[in-house]
Design an enzyme around this catalytic site. Structure first.
Site, PDB file in Angstrom:
ATOM      1  N   SER A  39     -11.629  56.418   9.977  1.00  0.00           N
ATOM      2  CA  SER A  39     -12.239  55.339  10.637  1.00  0.00           C
ATOM      3  C   SER A  39     -11.517  55.033  11.958  1.00  0.00           C
ATOM      4  O   SER A  39     -10.391  54.668  11.865  1.00  0.00           O
ATOM      5  CB  SER A  39     -12.762  54.009   9.715  1.00  0.00           C
ATOM      6  N   ASN A  97     -12.486  59.439   5.056  1.00  0.00           N
ATOM      7  CA  ASN A  97     -14.055  59.643   4.611  1.00  0.00           C
ATOM      8  C   ASN A  97     -14.396  61.047   4.272  1.00  0.00           C
ATOM      9  O   ASN A  97     -13.799  62.248   5.007  1.00  0.00           O
ATOM     10  CB  ASN A  97     -14.888  59.230   5.821  1.00  0.00           C
ATOM     11  N   GLU A 143     -20.581  65.309   3.554  1.00  0.00           N
ATOM     12  CA  GLU A 143     -21.795  64.498   3.829  1.00  0.00           C
ATOM     13  C   GLU A 143     -22.429  65.258   4.698  1.00  0.00           C
ATOM     14  O   GLU A 143     -24.085  65.355   4.614  1.00  0.00           O
ATOM     15  CB  GLU A 143     -21.531  63.077   4.644  1.00  0.00           C
ATOM     16  N   SER A 168     -37.562  84.588  26.349  1.00  0.00           N
ATOM     17  CA  SER A 168     -36.950  84.183  24.989  1.00  0.00           C
ATOM     18  C   SER A 168     -35.385  84.646  25.147  1.00  0.00           C
ATOM     19  O   SER A 168     -34.549  84.427  24.418  1.00  0.00           O
ATOM     20  CB  SER A 168     -37.516  84.869  23.863  1.00  0.00           C
ATOM     21  N   LYS A 200     -37.449  83.513  16.102  1.00  0.00           N
ATOM     22  CA  LYS A 200     -35.628  83.671  16.116  1.00  0.00           C
ATOM     23  C   LYS A 200     -34.867  82.461  16.149  1.00  0.00           C
ATOM     24  O   LYS A 200     -33.692  82.249  15.325  1.00  0.00           O
ATOM     25  CB  LYS A 200     -35.539  84.498  17.441  1.00  0.00           C
ATOM     26  N   THR A 226     -26.267  62.345 -17.210  1.00  0.00           N
ATOM     27  CA  THR A 226     -27.830  62.601 -17.115  1.00  0.00           C
ATOM     28  C   THR A 226     -28.227  61.385 -16.565  1.00  0.00           C
ATOM     29  O   THR A 226     -27.642  60.268 -16.845  1.00  0.00           O
ATOM     30  CB  THR A 226     -28.694  62.774 -18.292  1.00  0.00           C
ATOM     31  N   HIS A 227     -29.176  61.192 -15.669  1.00  0.00           N
ATOM     32  CA  HIS A 227     -29.642  60.094 -14.573  1.00  0.00           C
ATOM     33  C   HIS A 227     -28.538  59.249 -14.205  1.00  0.00           C
ATOM     34  O   HIS A 227     -28.481  58.158 -14.037  1.00  0.00           O
ATOM     35  CB  HIS A 227     -30.093  59.150 -15.715  1.00  0.00           C
ATOM     36  N   TYR A 240     -49.281  91.732  16.232  1.00  0.00           N
ATOM     37  CA  TYR A 240     -48.424  90.673  16.911  1.00  0.00           C
ATOM     38  C   TYR A 240     -49.082  89.591  17.672  1.00  0.00           C
ATOM     39  O   TYR A 240     -49.997  89.978  18.397  1.00  0.00           O
ATOM     40  CB  TYR A 240     -47.629  91.712  17.750  1.00  0.00           C
ATOM     41  N   LYS A 296      -9.356  54.128   5.805  1.00  0.00           N
ATOM     42  CA  LYS A 296     -10.410  54.869   5.326  1.00  0.00           C
ATOM     43  C   LYS A 296     -10.143  56.332   5.394  1.00  0.00           C
ATOM     44  O   LYS A 296      -9.180  56.801   6.200  1.00  0.00           O
ATOM     45  CB  LYS A 296     -11.746  54.646   6.219  1.00  0.00           C
ATOM     46  N   ASN A 314     -43.017  95.522  20.573  1.00  0.00           N
ATOM     47  CA  ASN A 314     -43.312  95.005  19.075  1.00  0.00           C
ATOM     48  C   ASN A 314     -42.868  95.632  18.083  1.00  0.00           C
ATOM     49  O   ASN A 314     -42.288  95.086  17.205  1.00  0.00           O
ATOM     50  CB  ASN A 314     -45.244  95.317  19.001  1.00  0.00           C
ATOM     51  N   GLN A 351     -42.675  84.923  18.534  1.00  0.00           N
ATOM     52  CA  GLN A 351     -41.287  84.833  19.334  1.00  0.00           C
ATOM     53  C   GLN A 351     -40.449  83.683  18.808  1.00  0.00           C
ATOM     54  O   GLN A 351     -39.231  83.537  18.983  1.00  0.00           O
ATOM     55  CB  GLN A 351     -41.676  84.520  20.712  1.00  0.00           C
TER      56      GLN A 351
HETATM   57  N1  ARG Z   1     -39.756  88.231  23.171  1.00  0.00           N
HETATM   58  C1  ARG Z   1     -40.835  89.077  22.363  1.00  0.00           C
HETATM   59  C2  ARG Z   1     -40.687  88.465  21.030  1.00  0.00           C
HETATM   60  O1  ARG Z   1     -39.626  87.845  20.702  1.00  0.00           O
HETATM   61  C3  ARG Z   1     -40.632  90.451  22.176  1.00  0.00           C
HETATM   62  C4  ARG Z   1     -41.852  91.164  21.890  1.00  0.00           C
HETATM   63  C5  ARG Z   1     -42.834  90.942  23.107  1.00  0.00           C
HETATM   64  N2  ARG Z   1     -44.116  91.798  22.917  1.00  0.00           N
HETATM   65  C6  ARG Z   1     -45.320  91.448  23.488  1.00  0.00           C
HETATM   66  N3  ARG Z   1     -46.217  92.274  23.135  1.00  0.00           N
HETATM   67  N4  ARG Z   1     -45.411  90.424  24.480  1.00  0.00           N
HETATM   68  O2  ARG Z   1     -41.440  88.235  20.058  1.00  0.00           O
END
Ligand code: ARG
Length: 468
Positions: free
Chosen positions: A287, A295, A300, A33, A335, A165-166, A327, A293, A120, A332
């Site tokens: 454009s 825009n 948008e 990660s 993120k 409205t509408h 966990y 133009k 964890n 993971q």
């Molecule tokens: N990179 C892991 C995550 O984002 C960190 C935690 C990993 N924990 C484990 N028991 N493998 O979740």
């Protein structure tokens, strides 16, 4: 020389003790990660510094080791911030990258940092700290946009425009009132982020892998050092829930939905058919083939970017559903969704703030449009109720007949002669003409929350006080 603490060649240097071989390249690719969680570096190091200080205070590690760890971590942080850090995929994630570098800087004491801790609780902590900061950033971005809208409302507190409205002309409203409608929505958005922040502000650090630890740690101390209200009371919950991220994404999706609606209005309003607003050159594009133009691309794009944010929310809900405690590596996947949603929201807020600050409403066009399509018909019906004592339903019916008459003659309600009006209802007097203008119409709507300019001005005062 090797000793029994070293992992075999090729195996992970943090957890490879039981492994005879390193991971397949594909395994490494799916597992790592670090390409994205390096964004947690600062939070990871803050958390580790607090943990080390606590371990020393509790006599779990020596003060000398804790000092070496805390100093070393600052060096690691400055290397990362200077872009001077070689992140390694073999070391999987930010936690192990930081620890490995710490080991190369300070040697053996680095190995004591992970006492009474697991990745964890570490990742739960880092991510919480990151999301907590984003809640603050979101509130700041929202309030900047609210200020820009309040400035528009103040300038145009009594400018009249059609209310829809509408997307059909309904009743005249004021420009200021319309701007302040978004201020209300955004205030609730900001409140959602503040509220989520309060709920997420408990520290998971010290929950360890899942069950707590046999070391005599002081979780109050680390919680306080990291700005949390208290430590999380259940270690299983602390390492396994991501509801704080789900709340952040939900609040983001709602806010982005509001931005998308405003964007849609700006797109429509800046068209040649409406001409309600002119967008500034700074927030428009041209454009490559049509030289004339201009825009509203920013609007948008904001209208569309809500899709990424809502998508991220749905993605993380889907990741989390059905996961057994505690966990699982599935988590993971939390993120990237949150990072992308946060980046997208902050950019959308900033772009919307720029557009709103720069745009100019076309007062003449707004006012003309406000009077079209019999927009004061409700005022006429209300007059029949007030002046003639008719039940509203009856007044509604009579007004409908007057609208039909005006439409047949191709004129506005105010252009119908009194004789024609009296042909529909004999009680009508020429006092009726006083309520048919759009300015009168909006000025009369003084009920609390109504569109009257005096209400708008009072709300502008309230918001300016609130926003400082
Ligand atoms: N990179 C892991 C995550 O984002 C960190 C935690 C990993 N924990 C484990 N028991 N493998 O979740």
């Amino acid at each position: 020389m090797t000793n029994s603490n070293d992992a075999p060649k090729g195996a992970n240097q943090m957890w490879g003790g039981r492994f005879a071989a390193g991971p397949d390249a594909i395994m490494e690719a799916i597992n790592a990660s670090i390409s994205f969680d390096q964004r947690l570096a600062r939070q990871d190091i803050e958390g580790s510094r607090a943990h080390a200080a606590m371990l020393a205070q509790q006599g779990i590690i020596s003060i000398t080791d804790a000092e070496a760890i805390r100093e070393g971590l600052l060096t690691v942080l400055s290397e990362i911030e200077a872009g001077d850090f070689a992140f390694s995929t073999a070391l999987e994630d930010i936690h192990m990258n930081v620890e490995a570098r710490l080991t190369s800087l300070i040697g053996e004491p680095a190995g004591r940092l992970h006492t009474a801790r697991s990745r964890n609780d570490q990742v739960a902590l880092d991510f919480r700290l990151w999301v907590r900061e984003q809640c603050d950033a979101a509130v700041e971005g929202i309030e900047a946009l609210m200020k820009a809208l309040v400035a528009q409302a103040e300038a145009g507190a009594d400018w009249v425009m059609p209310g829809f409205t509408h997307l059909q002309v309904a009743q005249p409203v004021t420009w200021g009132h319309h701007m302040l409608a978004y201020v209300e929505m955004l205030a609730r958005d900001a409140a959602r982020f503040r509220d989520a922040r309060i709920r997420m502000n408990t520290s998971p650090l010290g929950a360890a892998a899942l069950a707590g630890t046999s070391f005599p740690i002081d979780r109050e101390m680390t919680a306080r050092a990291l700005g949390f209200d208290c430590p999380a009371a259940n270690s299983l919950d602390a390492v396994s829930d991501r509801d704080f991220a789900l709340e952040f994404l939900s609040a983001s999706a709602i806010c982005a939905t509001h931005l998308s609606r405003l964007s849609e209005e700006l797109v429509v309003w800046s068209s040649a058919q409406f001409r309600f607003v002119a967008m500034s050159d700074r927030f428009s594009t041209g454009s490559s083939i049509m030289p004339q133009k201009k825009n509203p691309d920013a609007a948008e794009l904001i209208r569309a970017k809500v899709a990424r944010i809502t998508g991220a929310m749905v993605a993380l809900f889907t990741v989390m559903k059905g996961l057994p405690l505690t966990y699982s590596k599935d988590m993971q996947e939390d993120k990237e969704q949150v990072f992308d949603a946060a980046d997208t929201l902050m950019l959308s807020l900033a772009a919307m703030t720029g557009m709103v600050s720069d745009m100019s409403a076309n007062r003449e066009v707004l006012s003309q449009a406000a009077g079209q399509a019999f927009s004061t018909a409700t005022d006429l019906a209300d007059w029949l109720v007030r002046a003639l004592g008719l039940p509203f339903r009856k007044a509604h019916h009579i007004t409908g007949a007057l609208v039909a008459l005006a439409e047949a003659q191709g004129v506005d309600l105010a252009d119908l002669s009194l004789a024609h009006m009296q042909g529909v209802h004999g009680g009508i007097t020429d006092d009726v003409y006083t309520v048919l203008g759009v300015d009168n119409s909006v000025a009369s709507r003084t009920s609390y929350g109504g569109t009257a300019p005096e209400n708008v001005r009072a709300q502008v005062v309230r918001w300016k006080e609130h926003l400082g």
